[in-house]
Write an enzyme that holds these catalytic residues in place. Structure first.
Site, short mmCIF file in Angstrom:
data_model
loop_
_atom_site.label_atom_id
_atom_site.label_comp_id
_atom_site.label_asym_id
_atom_site.label_seq_id
_atom_site.Cartn_x
_atom_site.Cartn_y
_atom_site.Cartn_z
N LYS A 1 0.85 -1.18 0.00
CA LYS A 1 0.00 0.00 0.00
C LYS A 1 0.89 1.24 0.00
O LYS A 1 1.83 1.34 0.79
CB LYS A 1 -0.88 -0.02 1.26
CG LYS A 1 -1.93 1.07 1.32
CD LYS A 1 -2.78 0.87 2.57
CE LYS A 1 -3.84 1.95 2.69
NZ LYS A 1 -4.65 1.79 3.92
N HIS B 1 -0.17 4.44 0.46
CA HIS B 1 -0.74 5.59 1.17
C HIS B 1 -1.15 5.13 2.57
O HIS B 1 -1.05 3.94 2.89
CB HIS B 1 -1.95 6.15 0.40
CG HIS B 1 -3.06 5.16 0.24
ND1 HIS B 1 -3.04 4.16 -0.70
CD2 HIS B 1 -4.22 4.99 0.93
CE1 HIS B 1 -4.14 3.44 -0.62
NE2 HIS B 1 -4.87 3.91 0.37
#
Length: 225
Positions: A106, A108
């Site tokens: 991921k 963010h």
């Protein structure tokens, strides 16, 4: 209540996770039975399944084979399995952290590949089966990269069969090869011999399926490790 491997076999058959017929494995091998862990798809079934995992884990720990500090569930099936098993272990007085990985990092928010507790100490990998061991080796590498120690793998079913193509069969099963190359134990809730034992038993469910026994015995004789 202590649940046996034969009780797990009966449970898997009743849930439709274990089926008989003419199937083809991912490697192209024809097989008279197929195991699909995705069929444990109701809350009550997942809770009971986690009970089998928890009992297997604690028995392994008591025997000195599976010392552990936390659980890890490889994406995707291992995620639900590790979470549910952690909950049942907590009910049994063994409250341990768990985590799982994403297939893609991921970029963010909190970011990264891991979700849940930081990987630390002795980490027990929870998953459904070992086919060729590649996915479990990725988990081992991930755990070690975080500075933790992979302690073992717990799966639902060990098919106990040699890998490879016709005429070029290996001398060991995927589980045996994984244990040899990683030095880690693999513990299964049940295996093919347990399935054969169940079909030879006197239960009504076994009797209704005993006609499947010759095909499974022949398969075990041909591919068994």
């Amino acid at each position: 209540m202590i649940q046996t491997s034969e009780q797990f076999i009966a449970f898997a058959l009743e849930a439709g996770a274990l089926a008989f017929g003419d199937f083809t494995t991912k490697g192209g091998r024809r097989t008279p039975y197929f195991f699909n862990a995705g069929r444990f798809d109701h809350g009550a079934a997942l809770r009971r399944l986690a009970g089998f995992y928890a009992q297997t884990i604690l028995a392994g720990r008591a025997a000195g084979k599976l010392p552990f500090d936390m659980l890890f569930g490889p994406a995707y099936k291992g995620i639900a399995l590790a979470a549910a098993t952690a909950m049942v272990l907590a009910e049994m007085g063994v409250d341990v952290p768990f985590s799982y990985n994403r297939k893609e990092a991921k970029d963010h928010g909190e970011g990264g590949l891991l979700v849940g507790a930081p990987l630390a100490g002795r980490v027990l990998i929870i998953d459904d089966v070992i086919t060729d061991g590649a996915a479990k080796r990725e988990s081992v590498e991930l755990i070690r990269a975080q500075g933790a120690e992979p302690a073992g793998v717990v799966i639902m079913l060990d098919r106990m069969e040699r890998t490879g193509s016709e005429g070029a069969l290996s001398t060991e099963s995927a589980v045996q090869a994984f244990e040899r190359t990683t030095g880690m134990p693999v513990v299964a809730i049940a295996n093919l011999d347990d399935l054969l034992g169940f079909l030879r038993s006197g239960s009504a469910l076994a009797a209704s399926m005993r006609h499947q026994l010759p095909a499974l015995e022949q398969y075990r004789k041909r591919y068994g490790a």
